[in-house]
Design a protein around this motif. Structure first.
Motif, PDB file in Angstrom:
ATOM      1  N   THR A 209      -7.150   3.532  -5.271  1.00  0.00           N
ATOM      2  CA  THR A 209      -8.077   2.951  -4.308  1.00  0.00           C
ATOM      3  C   THR A 209      -7.379   2.148  -3.216  1.00  0.00           C
ATOM      4  O   THR A 209      -7.975   1.855  -2.177  1.00  0.00           O
ATOM      5  CB  THR A 209      -9.075   2.016  -5.018  1.00  0.00           C
ATOM      6  OG1 THR A 209      -8.356   0.980  -5.705  1.00  0.00           O
ATOM      7  CG2 THR A 209      -9.916   2.799  -6.020  1.00  0.00           C
ATOM      8  N   ALA A 210      -6.111   1.774  -3.441  1.00  0.00           N
ATOM      9  CA  ALA A 210      -5.419   0.924  -2.476  1.00  0.00           C
ATOM     10  C   ALA A 210      -4.236   1.602  -1.809  1.00  0.00           C
ATOM     11  O   ALA A 210      -3.647   1.049  -0.882  1.00  0.00           O
ATOM     12  CB  ALA A 210      -4.934  -0.361  -3.166  1.00  0.00           C
TER      13      ALA A 210
ATOM     14  N   SER B  92       1.215  -8.010  -7.173  1.00  0.00           N
ATOM     15  CA  SER B  92       0.148  -7.476  -6.330  1.00  0.00           C
ATOM     16  C   SER B  92       0.151  -8.209  -5.003  1.00  0.00           C
ATOM     17  O   SER B  92       0.638  -9.343  -4.912  1.00  0.00           O
ATOM     18  CB  SER B  92      -1.217  -7.622  -7.018  1.00  0.00           C
ATOM     19  OG  SER B  92      -1.535  -8.989  -7.189  1.00  0.00           O
TER      20      SER B  92
ATOM     21  N   ARG C 188      -9.571  -6.824  -0.283  1.00  0.00           N
ATOM     22  CA  ARG C 188      -9.216  -6.664  -1.691  1.00  0.00           C
ATOM     23  C   ARG C 188      -7.698  -6.692  -1.863  1.00  0.00           C
ATOM     24  O   ARG C 188      -6.958  -6.302  -0.949  1.00  0.00           O
ATOM     25  CB  ARG C 188      -9.765  -5.346  -2.236  1.00  0.00           C
ATOM     26  CG  ARG C 188     -11.280  -5.242  -2.220  1.00  0.00           C
ATOM     27  CD  ARG C 188     -11.740  -3.924  -2.843  1.00  0.00           C
ATOM     28  NE  ARG C 188     -11.257  -2.787  -2.054  1.00  0.00           N
ATOM     29  CZ  ARG C 188     -11.896  -2.265  -1.020  1.00  0.00           C
ATOM     30  NH1 ARG C 188     -13.053  -2.778  -0.625  1.00  0.00           N
ATOM     31  NH2 ARG C 188     -11.408  -1.243  -0.365  1.00  0.00           N
TER      32      ARG C 188
ATOM     33  N   SER D 289       0.815  -1.217   0.000  1.00  0.00           N
ATOM     34  CA  SER D 289       0.000   0.000   0.000  1.00  0.00           C
ATOM     35  C   SER D 289       0.846   1.264   0.000  1.00  0.00           C
ATOM     36  O   SER D 289       0.351   2.344  -0.327  1.00  0.00           O
ATOM     37  CB  SER D 289      -0.940  -0.001   1.210  1.00  0.00           C
ATOM     38  OG  SER D 289      -0.209   0.121   2.424  1.00  0.00           O
TER      39      SER D 289
ATOM     40  N   VAL E 275      -3.968  -5.498  -3.375  1.00  0.00           N
ATOM     41  CA  VAL E 275      -3.328  -4.215  -3.687  1.00  0.00           C
ATOM     42  C   VAL E 275      -2.547  -4.405  -4.979  1.00  0.00           C
ATOM     43  O   VAL E 275      -1.503  -5.056  -4.996  1.00  0.00           O
ATOM     44  CB  VAL E 275      -2.383  -3.771  -2.559  1.00  0.00           C
ATOM     45  CG1 VAL E 275      -1.672  -2.470  -2.939  1.00  0.00           C
ATOM     46  CG2 VAL E 275      -3.152  -3.598  -1.259  1.00  0.00           C
ATOM     47  N   PRO E 276      -3.042  -3.847  -6.106  1.00  0.00           N
ATOM     48  CA  PRO E 276      -2.402  -4.070  -7.405  1.00  0.00           C
ATOM     49  C   PRO E 276      -1.445  -2.939  -7.766  1.00  0.00           C
ATOM     50  O   PRO E 276      -1.184  -2.026  -6.970  1.00  0.00           O
ATOM     51  CB  PRO E 276      -3.602  -4.091  -8.346  1.00  0.00           C
ATOM     52  CG  PRO E 276      -4.527  -3.066  -7.740  1.00  0.00           C
ATOM     53  CD  PRO E 276      -4.325  -3.131  -6.240  1.00  0.00           C
ATOM     54  N   ALA E 277      -0.959  -2.999  -9.000  1.00  0.00           N
ATOM     55  CA  ALA E 277      -0.183  -1.918  -9.617  1.00  0.00           C
ATOM     56  C   ALA E 277       0.993  -1.461  -8.765  1.00  0.00           C
ATOM     57  O   ALA E 277       1.156  -0.273  -8.467  1.00  0.00           O
ATOM     58  CB  ALA E 277      -1.103  -0.728  -9.917  1.00  0.00           C
TER      59      ALA E 277
ATOM     60  N   THR F 257       2.197   1.403  -4.293  1.00  0.00           N
ATOM     61  CA  THR F 257       1.269   1.161  -5.389  1.00  0.00           C
ATOM     62  C   THR F 257       0.837   2.474  -6.029  1.00  0.00           C
ATOM     63  O   THR F 257       0.803   3.513  -5.372  1.00  0.00           O
ATOM     64  CB  THR F 257       0.022   0.407  -4.892  1.00  0.00           C
ATOM     65  OG1 THR F 257      -0.865   0.195  -5.980  1.00  0.00           O
ATOM     66  CG2 THR F 257      -0.703   1.185  -3.802  1.00  0.00           C
ATOM     67  N   THR F 258       0.504   2.393  -7.311  1.00  0.00           N
ATOM     68  CA  THR F 258      -0.017   3.559  -8.017  1.00  0.00           C
ATOM     69  C   THR F 258      -1.544   3.518  -8.097  1.00  0.00           C
ATOM     70  O   THR F 258      -2.156   4.386  -8.700  1.00  0.00           O
ATOM     71  CB  THR F 258       0.556   3.611  -9.441  1.00  0.00           C
ATOM     72  OG1 THR F 258       0.226   2.390 -10.130  1.00  0.00           O
ATOM     73  CG2 THR F 258       2.062   3.776  -9.406  1.00  0.00           C
ATOM     74  N   SER F 259      -2.140   2.493  -7.481  1.00  0.00           N
ATOM     75  CA  SER F 259      -3.598   2.372  -7.479  1.00  0.00           C
ATOM     76  C   SER F 259      -4.195   3.359  -6.481  1.00  0.00           C
ATOM     77  O   SER F 259      -3.889   3.321  -5.287  1.00  0.00           O
ATOM     78  CB  SER F 259      -4.007   0.947  -7.117  1.00  0.00           C
ATOM     79  OG  SER F 259      -5.401   0.855  -6.911  1.00  0.00           O
TER      80      SER F 259
END
Length: 334
Positions: free
Chosen positions: A101-102, A254, A162, A94, A164-166, A97-99
């Motif tokens: 939402t996460a 991720s 959920r 977290s 944590v991607p990207a 990440t560049t997401s």
């Protein structure tokens, strides 16, 4: 000299000598035999790409198993490492990440921040388990079983269930990068192994670990702070579990809340197969590394031969039971 005296004279082929050689080098011979059998069973096993894949698969379990070795040497156990892998992985991700939402506010942070956070999460979990075991004399099985559940719950709470991607390329490098062709996770495993070998073989702290596991009462009489030693080994195990969690997240790209399930079983299996006694005080980190390689090679070889993973679990269980039986026979002579 009588015939019986001559048979016990300590020659190269005496029964005592053979027993010592098997205890000392049996794990290496078993590993070599496994490699030879699988090499003849599948033409792709000894290819460069497959060997690299085996080492990558082994690296995460190897890091976990080395931390577990410290704990088991003191007659302890750490059932929480799989859940700590997930928690450390998702928290550190977290920060990297560049997401939208996460991410934590301000993310992505420099990769060093994410790595430090992951290690600290693991250390904190290990410190809590270690304090419960050493300060309150709660059995390690119970304390770490509680941490297993708590860390898994915190993982789901933190990430909202959920992934944590990207993840940033800099963070992913520790799982997918390489140095002069050697995968980064393999290099990290080698560094962890070398540092652990030095600690256990060349330092006073390492001698204290063996003393606490071998005879706690004698260790206490000798002035060793048993509680402190037990606390530190759980901190080490937790910290390495945090590192393994980041390696896993970086490798897959991720962080998954269900990551690390049953990883503690593979770690314990590697330690036990490697010759470390569950009774404490006996074992080497070298054996643990070979044990992790045996599990990795076995899984890879069976995959290449098209054998279902269900059978791999059966074989792994048989290896664990067999290794414990040999340990009991060596310890108690029965």
């Amino acid at each position: 000299m009588s015939e019986s005296d001559d048979s016990n004279a300590g020659g190269w082929f005496s029964s005592d000598r053979r027993r010592l050689l098997i205890q000392e080098y049996g794990i290496f011979l078993a590993f070599l035999l496994l490699v030879v059998v699988l090499s003849f069973s599948n033409e792709f096993f000894l290819t460069g790409g497959n060997i690299s894949n085996v080492l990558l698969q082994t690296s995460i379990n190897g890091v976990l198993a080395i931390g577990m070795t410290f704990v088991i040497l003191t007659r302890g156990i750490d059932l929480s490492v799989g859940s700590v892998v997930a928690l450390a992985g998702i928290v550190s991700a977290s920060f990297s990440t560049t997401s939208a939402t996460a991410a934590i506010a301000g993310a992505p942070y420099p990769v060093a921040i994410g790595l430090a956070v992951g290690i600290l999460v693991g250390v904190a979990c290990g410190a809590i388990s270690g304090a419960i075991v050493s300060r309150f004399s709660v059995p390690a099985f119970v304390a770490t079983l509680g941490m297993l559940s708590a860390a898994r719950g915190l993982t789901l709470i933190y990430g909202g269930g959920r992934p944590v991607p990207a993840l940033t390329p800099a963070f992913r490098w520790i799982g997918t990068g390489d140095v002069i062709g050697i995968p980064a996770p393999v290099i990290i495993l080698a560094v962890v192994f070398a540092a652990s070998w030095w600690i256990l073989s060349r330092t006073r702290f390492g001698r204290y670990i063996y003393a606490v596991g071998g005879n706690p009462h004698a260790a206490k009489t000798s002035g060793i702070d048993i509680g402190r030693i037990r606390f530190i080994v759980y901190v080490i195990s937790g910290g390495l579990a945090g590192l393994a969690g980041m390696l896993l997240s970086a490798r897959t790209g991720s962080a998954l809340p269900q990551a690390g399930i049953a990883y503690e079983l593979d770690a314990i299996a590697a330690v036990v197969i490697g010759g470390t006694s569950l009774s404490g005080g006996v074992g080497r980190v070298t054996g643990t590394l070979i044990g992790a390689l045996i599990i990795g090679v076995m899984n890879n070889g069976l995959d290449l031969m098209g054998i279902q993973s269900y059978y791999q679990q059966v074989l792994k269980g048989a290896l664990i039971v067999g290794a414990v039986m040999l340990d009991q026979k060596r310890t108690y002579g029965a």
